[in-house]
Design an enzyme around this catalytic site. Structure first.
Site, PDB file in Angstrom:
ATOM      1  CG  ASP A  69      -2.213   0.768   0.831  1.00  0.00           C
ATOM      2  OD1 ASP A  69      -2.917   0.340  -0.106  1.00  0.00           O
ATOM      3  OD2 ASP A  69      -2.479   1.828   1.436  1.00  0.00           O
ATOM      4  CG  HIS A 172       7.405   5.436  -2.835  1.00  0.00           C
ATOM      5  ND1 HIS A 172       7.779   5.938  -4.064  1.00  0.00           N
ATOM      6  CD2 HIS A 172       6.114   5.049  -2.978  1.00  0.00           C
ATOM      7  CE1 HIS A 172       6.753   5.876  -4.899  1.00  0.00           C
ATOM      8  NE2 HIS A 172       5.731   5.328  -4.274  1.00  0.00           N
TER       9      HIS A 172
HETATM   10  P1  ITT Z   1      -3.094  -2.165  -5.649  1.00  0.00           P
HETATM   11  O1  ITT Z   1      -3.847  -1.702  -4.420  1.00  0.00           O
HETATM   12  O2  ITT Z   1      -3.871  -3.147  -6.472  1.00  0.00           O
HETATM   13  O3  ITT Z   1      -1.697  -2.620  -5.341  1.00  0.00           O
HETATM   14  P2  ITT Z   1      -3.239   0.676  -6.414  1.00  0.00           P
HETATM   15  O4  ITT Z   1      -2.734   1.411  -7.618  1.00  0.00           O
HETATM   16  O5  ITT Z   1      -4.685   0.827  -6.056  1.00  0.00           O
HETATM   17  O6  ITT Z   1      -2.882  -0.883  -6.627  1.00  0.00           O
HETATM   18  P3  ITT Z   1      -2.582   1.647  -3.780  1.00  0.00           P
HETATM   19  O7  ITT Z   1      -3.859   1.137  -3.206  1.00  0.00           O
HETATM   20  O8  ITT Z   1      -1.315   1.382  -3.023  1.00  0.00           O
HETATM   21  O9  ITT Z   1      -2.313   1.047  -5.225  1.00  0.00           O
HETATM   22  O10 ITT Z   1      -2.796   3.163  -4.087  1.00  0.00           O
HETATM   23  C1  ITT Z   1      -1.794   4.040  -4.039  1.00  0.00           C
HETATM   24  C2  ITT Z   1      -2.105   5.249  -4.909  1.00  0.00           C
HETATM   25  O11 ITT Z   1      -1.093   6.209  -4.573  1.00  0.00           O
HETATM   26  C3  ITT Z   1      -1.970   4.949  -6.385  1.00  0.00           C
HETATM   27  O12 ITT Z   1      -3.213   4.734  -6.994  1.00  0.00           O
HETATM   28  C4  ITT Z   1      -1.304   6.225  -6.907  1.00  0.00           C
HETATM   29  O13 ITT Z   1      -2.274   7.176  -7.231  1.00  0.00           O
HETATM   30  C5  ITT Z   1      -0.493   6.712  -5.723  1.00  0.00           C
HETATM   31  N1  ITT Z   1       0.879   6.189  -5.797  1.00  0.00           N
HETATM   32  C6  ITT Z   1       1.447   5.192  -5.058  1.00  0.00           C
HETATM   33  N2  ITT Z   1       2.699   4.936  -5.459  1.00  0.00           N
HETATM   34  C7  ITT Z   1       2.919   5.773  -6.479  1.00  0.00           C
HETATM   35  C8  ITT Z   1       4.015   5.989  -7.323  1.00  0.00           C
HETATM   36  O14 ITT Z   1       5.104   5.243  -7.267  1.00  0.00           O
HETATM   37  N3  ITT Z   1       3.905   6.931  -8.260  1.00  0.00           N
HETATM   38  C9  ITT Z   1       2.796   7.678  -8.377  1.00  0.00           C
HETATM   39  N4  ITT Z   1       1.712   7.537  -7.627  1.00  0.00           N
HETATM   40  C10 ITT Z   1       1.771   6.581  -6.680  1.00  0.00           C
END
Ligand code: ITT
Length: 191
Positions: A69, A172
């Site tokens: 997450d 990160h």
């Molecule tokens: P999963 O839960 O299926 O792994 P997700 O894309 O929904 O995929 P998250 O729930 O962890 O992932 O959501 C994190 C959000 O934060 C993601 O949708 C992005 O908008 C942002 N985010 C996280 N890491 C990022 C990165 O490396 N670069 C840009 N935005 C990021």
């Protein structure tokens, strides 16, 4: 040479898998995407959400599995969108964040990723990575995903979406996977 080890990454986000693969292959760990629609709980803590996702995914795959997450934490917005980043990206997007910061000079922010790894669905190990930076004035770049076009890492002038080499080296996610790989090799008795 140490034998390769296989693990699974439960995520709907192919970008996350590509970023993990780019690093893990350099340390002899093979990671496959487990395309599960992982149920998410609401929590102010990425650790709690990642742990829940990993246990949920293990029940469905019975494989050594990682869930992650991640979120963008903006200082002037008291850490918003943080654990709500996924929802806020879908609703407000990068433009919405820039609008919220209109007229605000203080643009410090960080990305944080929390990896949860389990081999039995019970014992869950947590690894954290963070990268400091600031929110740009404009949307810039087309690489990566999510909030990459508005995040400039500390010490650089381009957004992550303009410079994927830098993102791969210092993100990160990279840092969380480095911590994971160090622990993983230690406990496997690999070098
Ligand atoms: P999963 O839960 O299926 O792994 P997700 O894309 O929904 O995929 P998250 O729930 O962890 O992932 O959501 C994190 C959000 O934060 C993601 O949708 C992005 O908008 C942002 N985010 C996280 N890491 C990022 C990165 O490396 N670069 C840009 N935005 C990021």
């Amino acid at each position: 040479m140490a034998s390769k080890k296989e693990i699974w990454f439960a995520t709907s986000n192919a970008h996350k898998v590509m970023e993990a693969q780019a690093y893990l292959k350099t340390v002899n760990i093979v990671i496959h995407q487990a395309k599960i629609d992982v149920k998410e709980i609401q929590s102010p803590f990425l650790e709690e959400i990642a742990t829940f996702k990993a246990k949920y995914a293990f029940e469905r795959t019975k494989k050594p599995i990682i869930a992650e997450d991640a979120g963008l934490f903006i200082e002037a917005l008291n850490g918003f969108p943080g654990p709500y980043s996924s929802y806020v990206y879908k609703t407000l997007g990068c433009e919405g964040i820039l609008k919220l910061l209109t007229g605000i000079e203080e643009r410090k922010a960080f990305f944080k990723a929390v990896i949860a790894y389990t081999e039995d669905g019970d014992d869950v190990k947590i690894f954290v990575g963070k990268v400091d930076g600031k929110i740009s004035r404009k949307i810039r770049g087309t690489m990566g995903f999510g909030f990459d076009p508005i995040f400039i890492p500390h010490g650089f002038s381009k957004t992550f979406a303009q410079d994927s080499v830098t993102k791969d080296a210092i993100s990160h996610r990279r840092r969380a996977f480095e911590a994971f790989a160090t622990w993983f090799h230690d406990q496997m008795g690999h070098v």
